[in-house]
Structure formats: C-alpha cells, structure tokens
Design a protein around this motif. Structure first.
Motif, PDB file in Angstrom:
ATOM      1  N   SER A 251      42.613  19.757  -6.961  1.00 45.97           N
ATOM      2  CA  SER A 251      42.497  18.223  -7.017  1.00 45.97           C
ATOM      3  C   SER A 251      41.726  17.561  -8.484  1.00 45.97           C
ATOM      4  N   GLY A 271      40.494  18.335  10.545  1.00 50.69           N
ATOM      5  CA  GLY A 271      40.385  17.236   9.767  1.00 50.69           C
ATOM      6  C   GLY A 271      39.772  17.283   8.405  1.00 50.69           C
ATOM      7  N   ASP A 272      38.860  18.603   8.217  1.00 48.83           N
ATOM      8  CA  ASP A 272      38.380  18.892   6.950  1.00 48.83           C
ATOM      9  C   ASP A 272      39.576  19.518   5.960  1.00 48.83           C
ATOM     10  N   ASP A 275      41.848  16.689   4.930  1.00 50.44           N
ATOM     11  CA  ASP A 275      41.222  15.776   3.820  1.00 50.44           C
ATOM     12  C   ASP A 275      41.269  16.772   2.513  1.00 50.44           C
ATOM     13  N   ARG A 278      44.459  16.250   1.129  1.00 49.15           N
ATOM     14  CA  ARG A 278      44.859  14.867   0.479  1.00 49.15           C
ATOM     15  C   ARG A 278      44.313  14.839  -1.013  1.00 49.15           C
ATOM     16  N   ARG A 279      42.987  15.429  -1.055  1.00 49.82           N
ATOM     17  CA  ARG A 279      42.190  15.186  -2.394  1.00 49.82           C
ATOM     18  C   ARG A 279      42.954  16.203  -3.323  1.00 49.82           C
ATOM     19  N   HIS A 321      45.294  11.284   7.809  1.00 46.48           N
ATOM     20  CA  HIS A 321      44.737  11.977   6.997  1.00 46.48           C
ATOM     21  C   HIS A 321      45.464  11.878   5.419  1.00 46.48           C
ATOM     22  N   GLU A 531      47.759   7.520  -1.946  1.00 45.20           N
ATOM     23  CA  GLU A 531      46.449   7.735  -1.354  1.00 45.20           C
ATOM     24  C   GLU A 531      46.445   6.880  -0.308  1.00 45.20           C
TER      25      GLU A 531
END
Ligand code: B12
Ligand code: SF4
Length: 532
Positions: A251, A271-272, A275, A278-279, A321, A531
């Motif tokens: 990231s 989800g964590d 996420d 994605r970052r 996400h 994003e």
C-alpha cells in the motif's frame, strides 16, 4: 559457452500478456561463472536454432500444454551438441518422458532456485546426473527474478510470486500435490524490492503469480481455536500476519500500481482481508468458482465453495470491498447437463463479476482426476494413432482431441459448442459495455472493452475454438489487439523510485518506503479499477 533458457510455445504473438516468471528466476539462479543466460520466450518469437553452439547449456521449462514443443526444442538443441536440461511442472511429474522424448541429459524436479545452479555446474564439468531433486525449498530461499534481462517492451504485465503451495485439495488441480499443502511465503521485503524494480522499468500492472493468496481462512482459525490447538493457531496466525504485513508494504508503493492475484472464494467472508487487498492496490483476483451447483462442487472436492444465491452474494462482496473478480468456471463435469451452461452464465452475469473464464474439464497429470482416469483406462486404453489418450500431450496439436474424458450424457462437441456460446454471451458487446461502467472515464472504458475482447480472443485462439479457420482468424485478431493493449498498459518509467530500507534483523521495514505516487498516472489510459 552460453546458457540458454527457453520457454517453449507453438504460438508466437510478438507480444505477451504476462511474463513467464520461471525464465527470470532461473536467470537469477544461473551461476555467475556461466555468464548472463540468453532468454528465449517462444510466445514472443520462436527460437533460432543457429544460436545454439556445441557445449552450450539449454534449460527448457515444460508444463503439460507445451511439453511436445519443449521436447522438439530439446532434440534440436541436443542435435546441435548442447547440454539439455528440463524443469517445470511437467518434467517434475514425468522426468523419464523428458529424458526419452526430449533427449535430456538431465531433469530438475521441483524448485529450480538451487538445483539449477548445481545442474549448470555439472554440465560445465561435463558430468550432469540424470535427475536433480530440487524439492520444495523454504519461502525464504525463493530467488528474486533478473528483470534486468527482460525486454519491457514485450510484456503487458510482469509477474511476482509471494507464496507457493495451497492447503486445499481440489480434484482437478495439481498444485497441492507438487507445490505442497503447506504455504511457503516469500519474505515480503524481497517481494516489494522486486516490485520497485519493475515500477522503475515502467510496469505498473503486476500479476502475483501465487497459487492461493489467501492461505489461512477464518474457518481455519476458528477450528484451531475450537480444537484448542495452540501450536496450529500460532502457526496460522503468523502466516496471516505476514500476509497483512506484505499488503501494508504494497500500500506504500506508488498509487498507480495495479496488482492481480488468485484467491479462494472464502476470502469473501473476510472483510478485513479484502480491505487490506484494496489498500494494497490488489484490484483483481481470479476466484475458482468452478461450478454453480452443489453436485458440481462435490465432483471437484470443492464443497466449501458456495452455490446458488449465496454464491452470487459472496462474489458481490469482493466488489463491494473494491476487489474485482475474474471468475473461473469449469464445464464438462460429470454432473453437468445442458441446462448447466445457461445457469452458469446467468450466475456469472448476476454476480457482477468483472471477467470470467469458462474452461473445459482437462485431466492434468498429478491430479486426483488424472489418477482416476488413468486407472480406468489401464485395461483397454483409447488410442489416438499410437498414443494412449492418457498421454494426450504427446498427440500432435492438429489431431489432439479438445476433450479427453467422456461425459456420461453429452458428446465432446456438444460441450464445446455450449461452452463457446457461454463465452460469446458473457463477452458480447452489450454485456461488456455494461460491465465497463466500473471504469472512471471514457478512455478507461474503451481500454476495458479492448481487454475483455483480447481475453476472449486469446482463449478462443489457443483453446476452445471449434475449427481451425476460426482459430486462425482469432489468432490474428488477438495479435492485433495485444499490440494495442500493450500500449495501454505502458506507464512512464520511474527510475528514481527509492527502494525501501529494511531492518534486516527484525525482518520489518524501518521506514515507510514510498508515501505514494504523485497521482499523475491515475489519469493513465487504463485506470479501470478505481478505488471504490
Ligand atoms: C501464474 C500462473 C498462471 C498465469 C501466468 C502464466 C505465465 N505467463 O507465467 C496465467 C493465469 C496466465 C496462467 C494460465 C494458465 N495456467 Co497457470 N499457473 C500459474 C501458477 C499459479 C504460477 C506459475 C508461476 O509463475 N510460478 C512461479 C515460478 C517461479 O515457478 P515455476 O514456474 O513453478 O518454476 C519453478 C520450478 O517449476 C522450476 N522450473 C520451472 N521451469 C524450469 C526449467 C528448468 C530448466 C529448471 C531447471 C527448473 C524449472 O524452477 C522454478 C523456480 O523454482 C502455476 C501454479 C504453480 N504452482 O506452478 C499455474 C499452473 C502452471 N498453470 C496451470 C494451468 C493449467 C494453466 C492454464 C492451462 C489454465 C487454463 N485452463 O487456461 C493456462 C495456460 C497458459 C499457458 N498457455 O501457458 C497448471 C499447469 C498444470 C500442468 N500440468 O501443466 C498450474 C501448475 C496450476 C494448476 N492448477 O495445476 N497460469
Ligand atoms: S484449485 Fe486453487 S484452491 Fe484448489 S488446490 Fe488448486 S490452488 Fe488450491
């Protein structure tokens, strides 16, 4: 004396989508005394035989699909007086075949990072052994690739591996048997350093060439907790923590970078993790959906995948996400019926996945499916010419059947035609246009359309096409589209991009490597995964 490393292919497009990583890793494993190896990727250009001199060493990598071409290259090289060494998954599974059909002096089984150096040294001394056991080396020993030997103008995406092995055991896959079920993670510092090198060269699209980027699921952790197995829990937690550490470092890289990986559907519950992906700019992942019915999933030992509406919801979660899905589906499973094809494409469209591939059931060596089939065929083998069908990769490509295992209710032609129709429907202009709405501007939208069509054409050209005329046409179309796509993927090189400084003892970064790009590239032609 020169060392040549050859990636065999029957199809040369002049431009390739993804770098064949082994070529650049083996280049790094080549002993200094042998000099820089000459790298030949036949998916760009066929090898020129006159470049091989007596006493040269030729390393050839084969997977099942290109073994026959690989053997032809090996025979040619041996005939010209070179030492011939094979490696790669197919040579690992069939070393004797490579020695006989490919006229090898030696075969390296398993990982080549260490064993290749030994094979080269022995060839230089004139006494290679027949088989080198490369085994499964520890993740900390994986070598970084020699990207300085690559021509960046030839590839759209580079590939970097972060982990090998997969804890699952799908019946159609050989990874868990060859690479093992114990995930072997590479040191994240080495991964990030390589990516920085690639970004300096102008690559911002990177395929993470991993079997399964998500080696520890929430279910694994829960089960270890329930079983009060603290050693296992500690091990799993450490693996998971290292994944997050890698993503944290990714990231910090320039924000214009786009990573793509392969992952199991279970990541949709986490989800964590999504996420963090994605970052880290991991904007897309191939997810092995395989089948949309519980019976189909059972047939491939993938009961842990979801089906029906739950499947659609799980796939949508990825997108929510910010991770786009390339769904991979298999046709030709014994449980498939004519209605399965429509049901699958409807599910793919309903689940909102960004790309999809529909592959036909192929029994790859080393898999449970292959073992079962070989047993069935043992008594009375089906022959194509003088080759038993269970050695289908030895059948010349012009006469090689497209499907090898008979289906209980449908003919191979029917399965092929129906599969073709599914591709046509998923990639028709209207459907692509609708999906391209996920891009931020018109230019990106056009790029998205190009990429979708290229993807579809490349598959039709090399795999499931129904006749040779169509195959020829789609190959020249794919060649043209590939050239256009290459331009779209190119980014301005960043030669000044600093390398992160790592605290070696701690194995943790001492400082933030790179706080982010200046954003200029975000206006680039292919910012198709914004994003969200
Ligand atoms: C990334 C990947 C892809 C990518 C990128 C391909 C590319 N251009 O590199 C994409 C998504 C495009 C892809 C496509 C396909 N793939 Co793929 N892919 C992989 C994956 C996950 C990693 C490959 C990789 O880069 N590894 C990193 C390098 C460094 O490792 P390596 O190649 O294993 O090389 C090491 C050793 O094998 C050895 N070695 C390798 N070559 C040589 C040569 C010599 C001389 C020596 C000494 C040693 C040596 O040393 C290396 C370093 O340790 C592998 C799984 C796997 N674990 O191998 C599947 C895998 C290779 N793919 C597979 C398949 C089936 C396919 C497809 C046919 C899928 C499909 N149905 O369409 C297509 C075919 C594409 C093609 N025409 O080649 C199978 C091959 C099975 C087989 N028996 O041949 C594998 C093993 C996965 C599986 N499910 O079983 N793939
Ligand atoms: S198909 Fe994917 S999940 Fe299944 S064993 Fe192979 S790498 Fe693992």
């Amino acid at each position: 004396m020169s060392v040549h490393l050859v990636n065999p292919s029957d199809n040369s497009f002049g431009t390739a989508v993804i770098t064949p990583r082994w070529l650049f890793v083996l280049a790094a494993a080549t002993p200094l005394i042998a000099g820089d190896p000459i790298l030949v990727d036949e998916s760009l250009e066929p090898i020129a035989p006159q470049t091989i001199e007596p006493g040269d060493i030729v390393g050839i990598s084969i997977h099942t699909g290109n073994a026959l071409r690989g053997y032809a290259v090996g025979r040619m090289a041996r005939c010209r007086g070179a030492w011939v060494v094979y490696g790669g998954i197919h040579a690992t599974l069939f070393p004797e075949e490579a020695l006989e059909q490919g006229e090898a002096h030696a075969v390296v089984k398993g990982d080549g990072d260490i064993a290749w150096g030994k094979a080269v040294t022995d060839c230089l001394a004139g006494n290679p052994i027949r088989i080198y056991e490369g085994g499964r080396i520890d993740g900390s020993q994986f070598l970084a690739a020699r990207w300085d030997l690559m021509d960046p103008a030839k590839y759209m995406w580079a590939s970097v591996q972060t982990i090998r092995g997969c804890p699952k055991h799908c019946s159609f896959c050989s990874v868990w048997r060859t690479d093992g079920q114990k995930p072997r993670q590479r040191r994240f510092q080495s991964v990030v350093d390589e990516i920085v090198t690639l970004r300096r060269l102008g690559f911002r699209y990177i395929a993470l060439a991993d079997d399964n980027f998500y080696p520890v699921t929430l279910t694994d952790l829960r089960q270890a907790r329930e079983q009060k197995n603290s050693a296992r829990l500690e091990e799993l937690t450490a693996i998971r923590a290292e994944r997050f550490q890698l993503m944290e470092e990714l990231s910090k890289l320039p924000k214009d970078m786009v990573f793509f990986t392969q992952i199991t559907m279970e990541a949709g519950e986490d989800g964590d993790f999504l996420d963090a992906m994605r970052r880290a700019n991991i904007k897309g992942a191939l997810v092995g959906v395989e089948a949309v019915t519980p019976e189909g999933l059972k047939a491939v030992y993938k009961e842990w995948n979801l089906s029906g509406d739950a499947l659609a919801r799980q796939l949508q979660t990825f997108k929510q996400h910010g991770v786009h899905v390339l769904g991979s589906f298999i046709f030709g499973l014994p449980t498939d019926r004519p209605s399965t094809f429509d049901a699958t494409v409807e599910m793919a469209l309903r689940a909102g996945i960004t790309f999809a591939q529909f592959v036909m059931m192929t029994p790859f060596p080393g898999t449970v499916d292959f073992g079962r089939w070989e047993k069935e065929q043992a008594q009375n083998p089906t022959m194509v010419g003088d080759v038993p069908i269970t050695r289908y990769w030895m059948i010349p490509t012009e006469v090689r059947p497209k499907m090898f295992t008979p289906h209980p209710t449908m003919s191979s032609d029917e399965i092929r035609e129906r599969t073709q129709k599914v591709w046509d429907r998923f990639y028709d202009w209207g459907a692509i246009w609708e999906r391209s709405a996920c891009t931020p501007n018109l230019r990106s939208r056009i790029a998205f359309i190009f990429l979708s069509k290229l993807y579809r054409q490349m598959y039709a050209g090399t795999g499931i096409s129904t006749d040779s005329a169509r195959r020829k046409k789609s190959k020249s179309w794919a060649k043209w589209t590939a050239r256009q796509c290459k331009k779209l993927f190119q980014a301005t090189p960043m030669p000044e991009l600093p390398s992160p400084e790592w605290e070696i003892e701690m194995g943790r970064p001492a400082q933030a490597a790179f706080a982010g790009g200046d954003g200029a590239e975000l206006q680039g032609p292919f910012e198709m995964f914004p994003e969200s």
